[in-house]
Design a protein around this motif. Sequence first.
Motif, PDB file in Angstrom:
ATOM      1  N   VAL A 160       0.811  -1.269   0.011  1.00  0.00           N
ATOM      2  CA  VAL A 160       0.015   0.048   0.028  1.00  0.00           C
ATOM      3  C   VAL A 160       0.693   1.398   0.001  1.00  0.00           C
ATOM      4  CG1 VAL A 160      -0.184  -0.213   2.420  1.00  0.00           C
ATOM      5  CG2 VAL A 160      -1.758   1.065   1.280  1.00  0.00           C
ATOM      6  N   PHE A 161       0.432   2.396  -0.761  1.00  0.00           N
ATOM      7  CA  PHE A 161       1.078   3.646  -0.717  1.00  0.00           C
ATOM      8  C   PHE A 161       0.657   4.563   0.609  1.00  0.00           C
ATOM      9  CE2 PHE A 161      -2.538   4.236  -3.213  1.00  0.00           C
ATOM     10  CZ  PHE A 161      -3.047   5.505  -3.035  1.00  0.00           C
ATOM     11  N   GLN A 162       1.595   5.246   0.902  1.00  0.00           N
ATOM     12  CA  GLN A 162       1.458   6.102   2.148  1.00  0.00           C
ATOM     13  C   GLN A 162       0.036   6.775   2.451  1.00  0.00           C
ATOM     14  OE1 GLN A 162       3.614   9.815   2.915  1.00  0.00           O
ATOM     15  NE2 GLN A 162       4.426   9.112   4.877  1.00  0.00           N
ATOM     16  N   SER A 163      -0.390   7.341   1.667  1.00  0.00           N
ATOM     17  CA  SER A 163      -1.806   8.165   1.951  1.00  0.00           C
ATOM     18  C   SER A 163      -2.900   7.334   2.145  1.00  0.00           C
ATOM     19  CB  SER A 163      -2.099   9.323   0.971  1.00  0.00           C
ATOM     20  OG  SER A 163      -2.281   8.549  -0.414  1.00  0.00           O
ATOM     21  N   ALA A 164      -2.706   5.952   1.404  1.00  0.00           N
ATOM     22  CA  ALA A 164      -3.892   4.865   1.799  1.00  0.00           C
ATOM     23  C   ALA A 164      -3.789   4.143   3.098  1.00  0.00           C
ATOM     24  CB  ALA A 164      -3.981   3.976   0.588  1.00  0.00           C
ATOM     25  N   ALA A 165      -2.094   3.910   3.085  1.00  0.00           N
ATOM     26  CA  ALA A 165      -2.008   3.455   4.303  1.00  0.00           C
ATOM     27  C   ALA A 165      -2.546   4.390   5.717  1.00  0.00           C
ATOM     28  CB  ALA A 165      -0.387   3.180   4.607  1.00  0.00           C
ATOM     29  N   PHE A 221       3.440 -10.236  -3.075  1.00  0.00           N
ATOM     30  CA  PHE A 221       2.283  -9.725  -2.345  1.00  0.00           C
ATOM     31  C   PHE A 221       0.880 -10.312  -3.198  1.00  0.00           C
ATOM     32  CE2 PHE A 221       5.339  -6.142  -2.068  1.00  0.00           C
ATOM     33  CZ  PHE A 221       5.446  -6.147  -0.720  1.00  0.00           C
ATOM     34  N   ASP A 222      -0.113 -10.336  -2.192  1.00  0.00           N
ATOM     35  CA  ASP A 222      -1.286 -10.857  -2.717  1.00  0.00           C
ATOM     36  C   ASP A 222      -2.398  -9.828  -2.993  1.00  0.00           C
ATOM     37  OD1 ASP A 222      -0.484 -13.608  -1.813  1.00  0.00           O
ATOM     38  OD2 ASP A 222      -0.835 -13.015   0.170  1.00  0.00           O
ATOM     39  N   LEU A 223      -2.164  -8.530  -2.531  1.00  0.00           N
ATOM     40  CA  LEU A 223      -3.132  -7.493  -2.856  1.00  0.00           C
ATOM     41  C   LEU A 223      -2.157  -6.234  -2.858  1.00  0.00           C
ATOM     42  CD1 LEU A 223      -6.572  -7.116  -1.658  1.00  0.00           C
ATOM     43  CD2 LEU A 223      -5.031  -5.204  -1.476  1.00  0.00           C
ATOM     44  N   VAL A 224      -2.380  -5.433  -3.892  1.00  0.00           N
ATOM     45  CA  VAL A 224      -1.778  -4.020  -3.702  1.00  0.00           C
ATOM     46  C   VAL A 224      -2.996  -2.996  -3.780  1.00  0.00           C
ATOM     47  CG1 VAL A 224      -1.634  -3.932  -6.219  1.00  0.00           C
ATOM     48  CG2 VAL A 224      -0.327  -2.320  -4.889  1.00  0.00           C
ATOM     49  N   ILE A 225      -2.918  -1.902  -2.980  1.00  0.00           N
ATOM     50  CA  ILE A 225      -3.460  -0.584  -3.159  1.00  0.00           C
ATOM     51  C   ILE A 225      -2.899   0.137  -3.805  1.00  0.00           C
ATOM     52  CG2 ILE A 225      -5.001   1.078  -2.009  1.00  0.00           C
ATOM     53  CD1 ILE A 225      -5.052  -0.901   0.422  1.00  0.00           C
ATOM     54  N   ALA A 226      -3.290   0.784  -4.975  1.00  0.00           N
ATOM     55  CA  ALA A 226      -2.484   1.573  -5.942  1.00  0.00           C
ATOM     56  C   ALA A 226      -3.293   2.957  -6.391  1.00  0.00           C
ATOM     57  CB  ALA A 226      -1.932   0.680  -7.208  1.00  0.00           C
ATOM     58  N   GLU A 227      -2.482   3.916  -7.129  1.00  0.00           N
ATOM     59  CA  GLU A 227      -3.232   5.086  -7.473  1.00  0.00           C
ATOM     60  C   GLU A 227      -2.921   5.267  -8.910  1.00  0.00           C
ATOM     61  OE1 GLU A 227      -1.218   8.208  -5.359  1.00  0.00           O
ATOM     62  OE2 GLU A 227       0.968   7.682  -6.036  1.00  0.00           O
ATOM     63  N   GLN A 228      -3.925   6.099  -9.495  1.00  0.00           N
ATOM     64  CA  GLN A 228      -3.478   6.473 -10.900  1.00  0.00           C
ATOM     65  C   GLN A 228      -4.068   8.077 -11.067  1.00  0.00           C
ATOM     66  OE1 GLN A 228      -4.320   3.814 -14.382  1.00  0.00           O
ATOM     67  NE2 GLN A 228      -6.002   5.092 -14.683  1.00  0.00           N
ATOM     68  N   TYR A 229      -3.197   8.812 -11.683  1.00  0.00           N
ATOM     69  CA  TYR A 229      -3.381  10.093 -11.653  1.00  0.00           C
ATOM     70  C   TYR A 229      -3.945  10.377 -13.184  1.00  0.00           C
ATOM     71  CZ  TYR A 229      -1.001  11.406  -7.401  1.00  0.00           C
ATOM     72  OH  TYR A 229      -0.749  11.750  -6.291  1.00  0.00           O
ATOM     73  N   PRO A 230      -4.864  11.619 -13.195  1.00  0.00           N
ATOM     74  CA  PRO A 230      -5.488  11.741 -14.374  1.00  0.00           C
ATOM     75  C   PRO A 230      -4.571  11.688 -15.558  1.00  0.00           C
ATOM     76  CG  PRO A 230      -6.223  13.212 -12.632  1.00  0.00           C
ATOM     77  CD  PRO A 230      -5.013  12.610 -12.068  1.00  0.00           C
ATOM     78  N   GLY A 231      -4.796  11.256 -16.745  1.00  0.00           N
ATOM     79  CA  GLY A 231      -3.978  11.155 -17.923  1.00  0.00           C
ATOM     80  C   GLY A 231      -2.672  10.469 -17.835  1.00  0.00           C
ATOM     81  N   ARG A 233      -8.020  -5.456 -11.805  1.00  0.00           N
ATOM     82  CA  ARG A 233      -7.929  -3.841 -11.159  1.00  0.00           C
ATOM     83  C   ARG A 233      -9.466  -3.590 -10.960  1.00  0.00           C
ATOM     84  NH1 ARG A 233      -4.443   0.687 -14.043  1.00  0.00           N
ATOM     85  NH2 ARG A 233      -2.758  -0.996 -13.676  1.00  0.00           N
ATOM     86  N   VAL A 234      -9.679  -3.063  -9.488  1.00  0.00           N
ATOM     87  CA  VAL A 234     -11.032  -2.740  -9.073  1.00  0.00           C
ATOM     88  C   VAL A 234     -10.910  -1.293  -8.557  1.00  0.00           C
ATOM     89  CG1 VAL A 234     -12.860  -3.376  -7.532  1.00  0.00           C
ATOM     90  CG2 VAL A 234     -11.817  -5.211  -8.720  1.00  0.00           C
ATOM     91  N   GLN A 235     -11.529  -0.451  -8.923  1.00  0.00           N
ATOM     92  CA  GLN A 235     -11.809   0.687  -8.362  1.00  0.00           C
ATOM     93  C   GLN A 235     -12.201   1.009  -7.151  1.00  0.00           C
ATOM     94  OE1 GLN A 235     -12.859   4.175 -10.764  1.00  0.00           O
ATOM     95  NE2 GLN A 235     -13.793   5.327  -9.078  1.00  0.00           N
ATOM     96  N   LEU A 236     -11.624   1.566  -6.040  1.00  0.00           N
ATOM     97  CA  LEU A 236     -11.731   1.624  -4.862  1.00  0.00           C
ATOM     98  C   LEU A 236     -12.402   3.011  -4.370  1.00  0.00           C
ATOM     99  CD1 LEU A 236     -11.464  -0.028  -2.138  1.00  0.00           C
ATOM    100  CD2 LEU A 236      -9.361   1.055  -1.489  1.00  0.00           C
ATOM    101  N   ILE A 261      -7.972   5.684  -6.914  1.00  0.00           N
ATOM    102  CA  ILE A 261      -7.429   4.533  -5.986  1.00  0.00           C
ATOM    103  C   ILE A 261      -7.879   3.235  -6.374  1.00  0.00           C
ATOM    104  CG2 ILE A 261      -6.886   3.802  -3.608  1.00  0.00           C
ATOM    105  CD1 ILE A 261      -7.252   7.049  -3.126  1.00  0.00           C
ATOM    106  N   PHE A 262      -7.050   2.129  -6.544  1.00  0.00           N
ATOM    107  CA  PHE A 262      -7.557   0.831  -6.737  1.00  0.00           C
ATOM    108  C   PHE A 262      -7.179  -0.196  -6.236  1.00  0.00           C
ATOM    109  CE2 PHE A 262      -4.459   1.834  -9.912  1.00  0.00           C
ATOM    110  CZ  PHE A 262      -3.972   0.790 -10.260  1.00  0.00           C
TER     111      PHE A 262
END
Length: 301
Positions: A98-103, A142-152, A163-166, A270-271
């Motif tokens: 998981v990345f920091q802000s989601a953590a 890892f078994d599961l990742v929480i990741a991010e995607q910026y516009p464009g 990939r499932v949007q959160l 965030i997905f």
Amino acid sequence: MLDIRRLRLLRELKVRGTLASVAAALNFSPSSVSQQLALLENEVGVPLLRKTGRRVTLTPQAEILVDHAAGILDAMERAEADLAESLTTVTGTVRVAVFQSAALALMPDALTILGRDYPEVRIEMTQREPETALYETWARDFDLVIAEQYPGHAAPRHPGLDRVQLTTDAIQLAVPADPLDGGDIRSIADTASRAWVMEPRGAASRHWAEQACRQAGFEPDVRYETADLQAQIRLIESGNAVGLMPELVWTGRTPTVRLLDLPGRPRRTIFTSVREAGSQRPAILACREVLERTARLVSSA
């Protein structure tokens, strides 16, 4: 009959590139990895490795075996998921990247709910940048990742990962709250002469932030680089920098900086992502369900 453990080592060599990296990832010694691959060569009766300087590369026959090994490992993971699904209790370990802000915003409440509703599920959490975490999830670290995607800016895609949007959150310009330090700033264009804090080069957020500044007509003066959003906030609130902040970082706290909307009010996505072969494992389904529940609570707060 081929040994699946040795086939896995061959695939790991393909994924990680060196015998030392394979050994480190699997807690083996390099000599042990080399010995097991030599035994696999004896089993198949053809050379699998070719020395290239100090490194080894895979022969065409090894590449064929790697393709089959990936399918076998997926089949085993699906079998384990089916077996777990047949049980009445949700159990097992889920390794989460998981990345920091989601953590900070999602994981504390999610872990509390998981501990209450699924007491036999063990969560092992590691902070990773999304680009790295997606690759490592594909590589089975890892078994599961929480990741991010910026516009464009599309996040990397790897075969066999879903990939499932959160949730989504706004990206805003953060400037000092003190009128003496940031009172003259009304838009991103007003920060052209200011010192900026951003994540290190290579991060999606860094690329997106630089593009936002260039679209506003200037090249940002990035004097401070850190992946730690808490450190970024301290630099901004102390009047030493400006930066771009995702809304999620303020979950459960009052902003200590002044936040300004950007043109078009862009939002970050965030997905979650898991290997498709293990996506129906009850422990992973439980994690995703709880994360979705937590994300809804955060969004409505």
